[in-house]
Design a protein around this motif. Structure first.
Motif: not given
Length: 559
Positions: A527-532
């Protein structure tokens, strides 16, 4: 009835006034039955009185209205209620009524003169005696005259010895005042009036109750004598009540007026389940998905269609079956229905085989109960019947169940020739649509997304190729190892690697498979969005940096 419901939908104020008047109406037929069987009480008479008063007010409400046939007939029955009996009940019954007639106190003050006197003696005997004492003082002029009481003489008149000549000085006085006892300083007398008063006081409670019971019996006899008109008036009030209630319900829920005729049509557009729809609204889970259903005969056909409904577990098959049966029932009761439009040919019988239950008391298994109910349907359904069948044959071996379901559909098509919806997980049965002209395949639509199943709850043409039972089991919370093993077994069965025997499956029993393989953790999705988003610290950012971070997050979300 449909005309009545339409009338109340157009006359909102009249409908609201009617509902307000009906709130005071009790169960008049029940009260009438209890009184006719000599089991009634004062509150049953009170229920009839309240019904008469409400009926009078309702008749005034509709005095100037142009009513449809059903409501006009109801109003005529209401006006025919016995006004004399209604007036008698209002005159005789008190506002507060006891449950049991033996308790007394239900006759209104002023209705019966002797009853009022007995109640006064019972409740205010001291005041009555004091009043008689004052009248005797005025008559004799003896200011020291007293009326007293003891357990030997009862009530008596006592005067001092100095005044005895007034009480005994003439023949008239001797006849009026009867000597009872002479004391050293006083003399005691009684009178016929005092003796009668004493007897009345002693018996006042019993006499008052007997008068009330006699009044109750007279009123009950009057009510029973007018039983037919009262029963007709109560049915008329019930007709008004149900029509007004259905009008309010259909207006608030967005229901439509159905067309009900003598054809074999069954065409529902945008049908909904009335109970499930309200439950979803209250829980905030989103709107109910409306679905069409058309079991009408095709051009030139003389019998209705059969829908073979396939689809996944939890897809909404049972809800779809029930909602169409409910719409048929509602339409034939004269109600508007939860749909955009509905055209229903009269259904003479509705047969349902939905759900699973056993009957242990009679020694019947779940499958036996299912077969008994299916047999009743196949033996009794006619061309005008509506049949809903849910997963016939699921309680036994696969091939046995498939065979029974297959034969049942053929029998419904060829012999019963009725309108029917048949839900099943036996996807092999969809081949029957090519053989039976009135049979049509429909399915509950779903979408698969990242290994999960999304139920759309939409009915469309076609047939399902899978039941998604493993996915539903995962949603229910089965251990991941069980779900994984189920996928393996399902894959082997679908590929035909096990033909007739289960040797390969037994070699790798799920019990030992679970013992060897520890339950695998659920795969973590990137989940790139969550990590960012987690990496951002808004307290340390300038406005420009915050704006740039917002654009980065938007770019990640759009991928």
């Amino acid at each position: 009835r449909l005309d009545s419901v339409s009338f109340f939908r157009s006359e909102v104020r009249l409908c609201q006034s009617l509902r307000a008047s009906l709130k005071s109406v009790a169960d008049m037929p029940r009260a009438l039955s209890r009184l006719a069987l000599n089991r009634g009480g004062p509150r049953d008479l009170g229920a009839l009185r309240a019904g008469f008063e409400a009926a009078r007010a309702i008749a005034e409400l509709f005095a100037a209205a142009a009513l449809p046939a059903e409501l006009a007939a109801a109003l005529a029955a209401i006006k025919a209620l016995p006004e004399a009996l209604a007036g008698h009940l209002s005159e005789a019954l008190d506002d507060e009524l006891p449950l049991i007639k033996r308790d007394g106190g239900f006759v209104r003050t002023g209705y019966h003169a002797e009853l009022d006197e007995m109640r006064a003696l019972r409740d205010e005997s001291r005041k009555v005696i004091a009043g008689l004492e004052r009248s005797l003082i005025e008559e004799t002029g003896i200011r020291s005259l007293k009326i007293r009481h003891n357990n030997v003489l009862g009530y008596y008149i006592e005067v001092t010895a100095n005044h005895h000549s007034i009480m005994t000085g003439s023949d008239g006085a001797k006849a009026r005042f009867i000597h009872r006892q002479t004391m050293a300083n006083a003399m005691r007398f009684t009178t016929t009036e005092l003796a009668e008063l004493e007897s009345k006081i002693a018996n006042a409670a019993d006499r008052a109750l007997s008068i009330e019971l006699a009044a109750f019996d007279r009123l009950t006899a009057e009510v029973v004598g007018e039983a037919d008109s009262i029963r007709a008036g109560a049915e008329a009030l019930a007709a008004l009540d149900v029509s007004a209630a259905l009008a309010l319900l259909s207006e608030s829920e967005g229901w439509c007026r159905p067309t009900v005729d003598a054809s074999l049509a069954f065409e529902i557009v945008g049908g909904r389940h009335p109970v499930v729809e309200q439950a979803l609204r209250r829980s905030g889970e989103g709107p109910f998905v409306a679905n069409d259903c058309d079991l009408s005969p095709e051009s030139g056909a003389k019998a209705g269609a059969i829908w073979l409904l396939t689809g996944p577990n939890m897809g909404g098959k049972s809800t779809f079956l029930r909602q169409n049966a409910l719409i048929a029932i509602l339409a034939q009761t004269g109600s508007f229905v939860p749909a955009q439009s509905a055209h229903i040919g009269v259904v003479d019988r509705l047969f349902s085989r939905v759900g699973a239950s056993d009957d242990l008391a009679r020694g019947r298994s779940t499958f036996m109960v299912e077969m008994v109910e299916t047999a009743a349907i196949l033996n009794q359904a006619g061309e005008r019947a509506l049949v809903i069948l849910d997963e016939i044959g699921r309680g036994t071996a696969t091939f046995d169940g498939l065979s029974i379901a297959w034969a049942a559909v053929e029998y419904l098509h060829e012999k019963n020739r009725c309108r029917a919806i048949f839900a099943t997980h036996f996807h092999e049965m969809t081949a029957l649509a090519g053989k039976l002209p009135r049979l049509h395949n429909v399915t509950m639509r779903v979408k698969e997304w990242e290994g999960d199943v999304v139920f759309l709850h939409e009915v469309g043409k076609g047939a399902a190729d899978r039941s998604y039972g493993v996915q539903v089991a995962r949603l229910a919370g089965l251990p991941e190892a069980v779900v994984a093993r189920a996928r393996e077994v399902l894959h082997q069965l679908e590929e035909g690697e096990v033909s007739g025997k289960t040797n390969r499956l037994v070699d790798d029993l799920p019990l030992f498979s679970v013992a060897v393989k520890r339950e695998a953790p659920k795969p973590v999705k990137s989940d790139a969005l969550g990590e960012a988003l987690v990496a951002i610290n808004p307290d340390e950012m300038t406005p420009r940096e915050a704006l740039e971070a917002l654009y980065r997050l938007k770019g990640l979300a759009s991928r």
